[in-house]
Write a protein that holds these residues in place. Structure first.
Motif, PDB file in Angstrom:
ATOM      1  N   UNK A 131      16.029   0.888 -15.324  1.00  0.00           N
ATOM      2  CA  UNK A 131      16.389  -0.191 -16.522  1.00  0.00           C
ATOM      3  C   UNK A 131      16.849  -1.531 -15.674  1.00  0.00           C
ATOM      4  N   UNK A 132      16.301  -1.837 -14.627  1.00  0.00           N
ATOM      5  CA  UNK A 132      16.682  -3.087 -13.891  1.00  0.00           C
ATOM      6  C   UNK A 132      15.415  -3.553 -13.461  1.00  0.00           C
ATOM      7  N   UNK A 133      15.264  -4.821 -12.771  1.00  0.00           N
ATOM      8  CA  UNK A 133      14.118  -5.254 -12.251  1.00  0.00           C
ATOM      9  C   UNK A 133      14.011  -4.645 -10.644  1.00  0.00           C
ATOM     10  N   UNK A 134      12.986  -4.593 -10.336  1.00  0.00           N
ATOM     11  CA  UNK A 134      12.774  -4.136  -8.904  1.00  0.00           C
ATOM     12  C   UNK A 134      13.759  -4.852  -7.974  1.00  0.00           C
ATOM     13  N   UNK A 135      13.710  -6.370  -7.973  1.00  0.00           N
ATOM     14  CA  UNK A 135      14.153  -7.132  -7.063  1.00  0.00           C
ATOM     15  C   UNK A 135      16.039  -6.768  -7.386  1.00  0.00           C
ATOM     16  N   UNK A 136      16.584  -6.493  -8.240  1.00  0.00           N
ATOM     17  CA  UNK A 136      17.848  -5.977  -8.340  1.00  0.00           C
ATOM     18  C   UNK A 136      18.179  -4.543  -7.687  1.00  0.00           C
ATOM     19  N   UNK A 137      17.270  -3.704  -8.150  1.00  0.00           N
ATOM     20  CA  UNK A 137      17.349  -2.397  -7.666  1.00  0.00           C
ATOM     21  C   UNK A 137      17.224  -2.126  -6.020  1.00  0.00           C
ATOM     22  N   UNK A 138      16.125  -2.988  -5.757  1.00  0.00           N
ATOM     23  CA  UNK A 138      16.076  -3.022  -4.148  1.00  0.00           C
ATOM     24  C   UNK A 138      17.102  -3.478  -3.262  1.00  0.00           C
ATOM     25  N   UNK A 139      17.562  -4.712  -3.908  1.00  0.00           N
ATOM     26  CA  UNK A 139      18.771  -5.352  -3.340  1.00  0.00           C
ATOM     27  C   UNK A 139      19.840  -4.183  -3.204  1.00  0.00           C
ATOM     28  N   UNK A 140      20.355  -3.495  -4.257  1.00  0.00           N
ATOM     29  CA  UNK A 140      21.435  -2.937  -4.301  1.00  0.00           C
ATOM     30  C   UNK A 140      21.349  -1.739  -3.380  1.00  0.00           C
ATOM     31  N   UNK A 141      20.148  -1.012  -3.340  1.00  0.00           N
ATOM     32  CA  UNK A 141      19.788  -0.129  -2.569  1.00  0.00           C
ATOM     33  C   UNK A 141      19.914  -0.382  -0.972  1.00  0.00           C
TER      34      UNK A 141
END
Length: 307
Positions: A131-141
């Motif tokens: 439930x988040x954008x790919x940009x945010x998820x990839x950055x968090x990971x």
């Protein structure tokens, strides 16, 4: 310099290493998987016997794939390399029912679905992508791995390759650190809950995909979408489809029909493809038209840190 352990594997088909391993990568900045200047794929993994690095390269003229590994889990990674590259994927019985699917298979006749055999490696980033954008998820990971993981073994300094933190270490991350990573409380709770059930979750590798799906979804916060994302990568499930994804149904609709479709419509279209529904989606998107880059997109939340 440690030359590492080496293994040569001769697949029964022309194996495109970068194509098979592409879905395992979590964004262009994924610190656990890199491609070097000569096209070799480097993967860092936390195996059941310890962290390790695997370098994979195709030698098309010889019809072989060469694997080199370093670290405590080197032998484990080399033993599992054929499965990682699709040796257990069986496309028998897959018949295209749409011209676009047939075109996709024509373009990629030797496409295979690989399996890592590592559930938590796929589950943690999949939960971060909920439930988040790919940009945010990839950055968090990316930040999770760099802050709490460890440098990968082997000659990887220039690649800045890292191993994911262990589930035990992830479970100890405090709530304020999750917020610094851009992860909201709902997702961080799901990650921590999963990490506390690591042993049980890793055992789904030996089960049939239906039972694996049931056990994955028995955990709070893990639904149809997350289970499919894990089964695709960890188990090589050719039937797994990411229902509930913000994009997949519409992308499939445009590939096949030239317009958006709903999840229910996607399910109806794909039903005749069982047990290859995931394969059908991949082939349709390869052989059909792409969805125009317009219309509403998920916004990046402004109340959490982003990178």
């Amino acid at each position: 310099m440690d030359p590492g352990l080496m293994r040569t594997w001769r697949p029964a088909w022309p194996c495109d290493v970068r194509q098979v391993l592409g879905p395992q990568r979590r964004g262009a900045g994924d610190p656990t998987q890199r491609v070097d200047e000569v096209g070799r794929v480097w993967r860092a993994a936390r195996t059941p016997v310890g962290p390790a690095t695997l370098r994979v390269e195709s030698r098309a003229s010889e019809g072989v794939v060469l694997g080199t590994a370093w670290g405590a889990g080197a032998e484990w990674l080399l033993d599992s390399m054929p499965a990682l590259l699709g040796a257990h994927d069986d496309p028998t019985g897959f018949e295209p029912l749409h011209p676009q699917v047939a075109e996709g298979r024509r373009r990629r006749p030797h496409w295979r679905i690989g399996r890592t055999g590592l559930v938590m490696e796929s589950l943690i980033p999949s939960i971060l992508e909920q439930k988040v954008t790919g940009k945010q998820a990839f950055g968090s990971f990316r930040e999770l791995v760099r802050r709490h993981g460890e440098p990968a073994p082997g000659p990887v300094t220039d690649l800045r390759l890292f191993v994911q933190p262990s589930p035990a270490d992830v479970a100890r991350i405090p709530s304020w650190e999750w917020l610094r990573l851009g992860v909201d409380p709902a997702r961080s709770r799901t990650v921590v809950t999963a990490c506390r059930s690591t042993a049980a979750l890793e055992r789904v590798v030996g089960l049939d995909v239906e039972e694996a799906d049931r056990r994955l979804r028995s955990l709070p916060g893990i639904g149809v979408w997350t289970s499919a994302e894990v089964r695709q990568r960890a188990l090589g499930d050719a039937d797994a489809v990411s229902f509930g994804d913000y994009h997949v149904a519409n992308q499939l609709g445009w590939a096949l029909f030239g317009h958006d479709i709903s999840d229910d419509e996607m399910a109806e279209v794909l039903e005749p493809y069982r047990p290859h529904r995931g394969r059908a989606v991949a082939m349709a998107m390869t052989g059909g038209q792409s969805r125009p880059r317009r219309g509403p997109r998920m916004s990046v939340p402004t109340h959490l840190p982003t990178r």
